[in-house]
Motif scaffolding. Structure first.
Motif, PDB file in Angstrom:
ATOM      1  N   CYS A 162       0.880  -1.113   0.086  1.00 50.66           N
ATOM      2  CA  CYS A 162      -0.001  -0.185   0.085  1.00 50.66           C
ATOM      3  C   CYS A 162       0.807   1.301  -0.073  1.00 50.66           C
ATOM      4  CB  CYS A 162      -1.046  -0.185   1.239  1.00 50.66           C
ATOM      5  SG  CYS A 162      -2.166  -1.276   0.924  1.00 50.66           S
ATOM      6  N   GLY A 163       1.872   1.519   0.823  1.00 51.68           N
ATOM      7  CA  GLY A 163       2.630   2.385   0.937  1.00 51.68           C
ATOM      8  C   GLY A 163       3.601   2.817  -0.391  1.00 51.68           C
ATOM      9  N   TYR A 164       4.061   1.455  -1.104  1.00 49.78           N
ATOM     10  CA  TYR A 164       4.799   1.622  -2.344  1.00 49.78           C
ATOM     11  C   TYR A 164       3.664   2.234  -3.302  1.00 49.78           C
ATOM     12  CZ  TYR A 164       6.933   0.411  -6.773  1.00 49.78           C
ATOM     13  OH  TYR A 164       7.368   0.336  -8.015  1.00 49.78           O
ATOM     14  N   PHE A 165       2.322   1.612  -3.370  1.00 53.43           N
ATOM     15  CA  PHE A 165       1.347   2.122  -4.350  1.00 53.43           C
ATOM     16  C   PHE A 165       1.013   3.624  -4.210  1.00 53.43           C
ATOM     17  CE2 PHE A 165      -3.088   2.909  -5.447  1.00 53.43           C
ATOM     18  CZ  PHE A 165      -3.147   2.619  -6.800  1.00 53.43           C
ATOM     19  N   LEU A 166       0.948   4.161  -3.092  1.00 55.71           N
ATOM     20  CA  LEU A 166       0.494   5.368  -2.757  1.00 55.71           C
ATOM     21  C   LEU A 166       1.852   6.284  -3.143  1.00 55.71           C
ATOM     22  CD1 LEU A 166      -1.443   5.323   0.419  1.00 55.71           C
ATOM     23  CD2 LEU A 166      -2.343   5.493  -1.808  1.00 55.71           C
ATOM     24  N   ARG A 167       2.891   5.893  -2.760  1.00 59.23           N
ATOM     25  CA  ARG A 167       4.012   6.851  -3.013  1.00 59.23           C
ATOM     26  C   ARG A 167       4.334   6.813  -4.468  1.00 59.23           C
ATOM     27  NH1 ARG A 167       8.239   9.708  -0.676  1.00 59.23           N
ATOM     28  NH2 ARG A 167      10.381   9.222  -1.997  1.00 59.23           N
ATOM     29  N   ARG A 168       4.126   5.796  -5.246  1.00 57.08           N
ATOM     30  CA  ARG A 168       4.307   5.863  -6.722  1.00 57.08           C
ATOM     31  C   ARG A 168       3.240   6.508  -7.268  1.00 57.08           C
ATOM     32  NH1 ARG A 168       3.769   0.497 -10.596  1.00 57.08           N
ATOM     33  NH2 ARG A 168       4.043   1.563 -12.537  1.00 57.08           N
ATOM     34  N   ARG A 169       1.984   6.662  -7.000  1.00 59.88           N
ATOM     35  CA  ARG A 169       0.912   7.353  -7.384  1.00 59.88           C
ATOM     36  C   ARG A 169       0.827   8.722  -7.242  1.00 59.88           C
ATOM     37  NH1 ARG A 169      -5.030   6.785  -5.429  1.00 59.88           N
ATOM     38  NH2 ARG A 169      -6.117   7.928  -7.176  1.00 59.88           N
TER      39      ARG A 169
END
Length: 79
Positions: free
Chosen positions: A70-77
């Motif tokens: 979730c953290g990776y997805f939100l940071r990338r987004r």
């Protein structure tokens, strides 16, 4: 003046620099993994309807991985 294709030395090293924030995240991740693998007893976990018996470290590790994703997805987004 520098040519268009070159970047300054601060821009080149900024992506690979060791920052206090990265060190803090690394320390927290290590502490979380130590906590996970210290809790090895079996527990009952309710997943909405079914009740599952499994080692606590597997449940904690699964939640840790979901949090990382979730953290990776939100940071990338946000970039």
């Amino acid at each position: 003046m520098s040519p268009k294709g070159e970047t300054s030395s601060t821009q080149r090293t900024a992506g690979g620099a060791v920052t206090p924030g990265r060190i803090a995240v690394l320390v927290l991740a290590i502490l979380a993994l130590v906590f996970i693998f210290e809790n090895t007893r079996h527990v009952k976990i309710r997943l909405l309807i079914p009740e599952v018996t499994m080692p606590l470290y597997l449940a904690l590790l699964a939640v840790f991985v979901v949090g990382l994703c979730c953290g990776y997805f939100l940071r990338r987004r946000n970039r």
